[in-house]
Design a protein around this motif. Structure first.
Motif, PDB file in Angstrom:
ATOM      1  N   GLY A   1     -43.453 -49.052  -6.959  1.00 56.61           N
ATOM      2  CA  GLY A   1     -44.288 -48.235  -7.833  1.00 56.61           C
ATOM      3  C   GLY A   1     -44.905 -49.000  -8.988  1.00 56.61           C
ATOM      4  N   GLU A   2     -44.140 -49.895  -9.606  1.00 54.81           N
ATOM      5  CA  GLU A   2     -44.660 -50.640 -10.752  1.00 54.81           C
ATOM      6  C   GLU A   2     -45.819 -51.538 -10.336  1.00 54.81           C
ATOM      7  N   THR A   3     -45.665 -52.211  -9.192  1.00 54.48           N
ATOM      8  CA  THR A   3     -46.744 -53.072  -8.702  1.00 54.48           C
ATOM      9  C   THR A   3     -47.989 -52.264  -8.398  1.00 54.48           C
ATOM     10  N   ALA A   4     -47.803 -51.117  -7.728  1.00 55.59           N
ATOM     11  CA  ALA A   4     -48.946 -50.270  -7.405  1.00 55.59           C
ATOM     12  C   ALA A   4     -49.640 -49.768  -8.662  1.00 55.59           C
ATOM     13  N   ASP A   5     -48.848 -49.442  -9.691  1.00 56.83           N
ATOM     14  CA  ASP A   5     -49.422 -48.941 -10.939  1.00 56.83           C
ATOM     15  C   ASP A   5     -50.266 -50.008 -11.627  1.00 56.83           C
ATOM     16  N   VAL A   6     -49.728 -51.221 -11.727  1.00 56.64           N
ATOM     17  CA  VAL A   6     -50.467 -52.309 -12.377  1.00 56.64           C
ATOM     18  C   VAL A   6     -51.715 -52.667 -11.575  1.00 56.64           C
TER      19      VAL A   6
ATOM     20  N   GLY B   1     -53.342 -50.723  -9.617  1.00 51.23           N
ATOM     21  CA  GLY B   1     -54.298 -49.632  -9.767  1.00 51.23           C
ATOM     22  C   GLY B   1     -55.067 -49.735 -11.073  1.00 51.23           C
ATOM     23  N   ARG B   2     -54.368 -50.089 -12.164  1.00 50.87           N
ATOM     24  CA  ARG B   2     -55.057 -50.248 -13.449  1.00 50.87           C
ATOM     25  C   ARG B   2     -56.055 -51.398 -13.390  1.00 50.87           C
TER      26      ARG B   2
END
Length: 228
Positions: free
Chosen positions: A95-100, A102-103
């Protein structure tokens, strides 16, 4: 024979990483050989990792499909007698990788939109300078077209302000011969020794003073400092 699966992390685009679960099968004759098993796993990783490096971590399912297809194609070309009998991977992204990621993707999209808007503005400014404010008649014709298209009248006061602005823009337009001359002098001064620049500046100041342009002399001295 399928070996026990193993997990690893592999780099994707932009320095982000995938969590990868490898499933590797070896020929029956090689199943008991630890060296052959390690060789088979290393072979699969050597094929999968460069392919994953071209994949977007925001599209893990697409990455999984593309790399598995690439594995199947690459392994089939290795020929009879190869250690690896088959392979597939399962791709996940935390999730953290996907969030970063995505930003970052959003920031790039915003930057693209901004670049398009800047280019559109530059094109419109070039059009206005080239076609509209070349003279007062062209400016008034353009404003008339705007009035007709938008269904509203532009006040005379605004027209006068725009005409004044047009005069100022034309004065400093690159098409103005004196603007082009000033640029040539600027480039020329940059190539001279500072001592020679000082001499030319002093000569120019003397010319301004000798022709009694005192207002220009004051402005000149504000920039270059007064001379004794």
């Amino acid at each position: 024979m399928w070996l026990d699966s193993f997990s690893d992390r592999a780099a994707g685009q932009d320095g982000f990483s995938f969590d990868v679960e490898y499933h590797v099968a070896v020929q029956g004759a090689d199943a008991g050989s630890l060296d052959k098993q390690r060789n088979a796993c290393a072979t699969v990783r050597a094929i999968a990792e460069p392919a994953l490096a071209r994949c977007d971590v925001l599209r893990p399912w697409a990455a999984e499909q593309d790399v598995n297809l690439h594995l199947s194609s690459s392994l089939s070309r290795r020929g009879v007698g190869a250690v690896v009998a088959g392979a597939r991977i399962v791709v996940r992204v935390d999730g953290e990788t996907a969030d970063v990621a995505g930003r970052l993707a959003n920031a790039r999209q915003v930057a693209k939109v901004d670049a398009v808007e800047r280019e559109r503005l530059r094109a419109r400014m070039a059009f206005l300078e080239r076609e509209v404010i070349r003279d007062k008649a062209a400016l008034r014709l353009y404003l008339l077209a705007e009035e007709i298209e938008q269904g509203r009248q532009i006040p005379d006061r605004h027209i006068e302000e725009l005409e004044s602005l047009a005069d100022e823009v034309r004065q400093w337009s690159p098409a103005n011969a004196w603007v082009a001359t000033a640029k040539i002098l600027h480039d020329y001064f940059d190539r001279l020794h500072p001592r020679h620049v000082e001499t030319l500046v002093s000569t120019l100041r003397d010319s301004i003073r000798d022709h009694d342009n005192l207002d220009l002399l004051d402005r000149f001295d504000t920039v270059h400092g007064p001379r004794a």
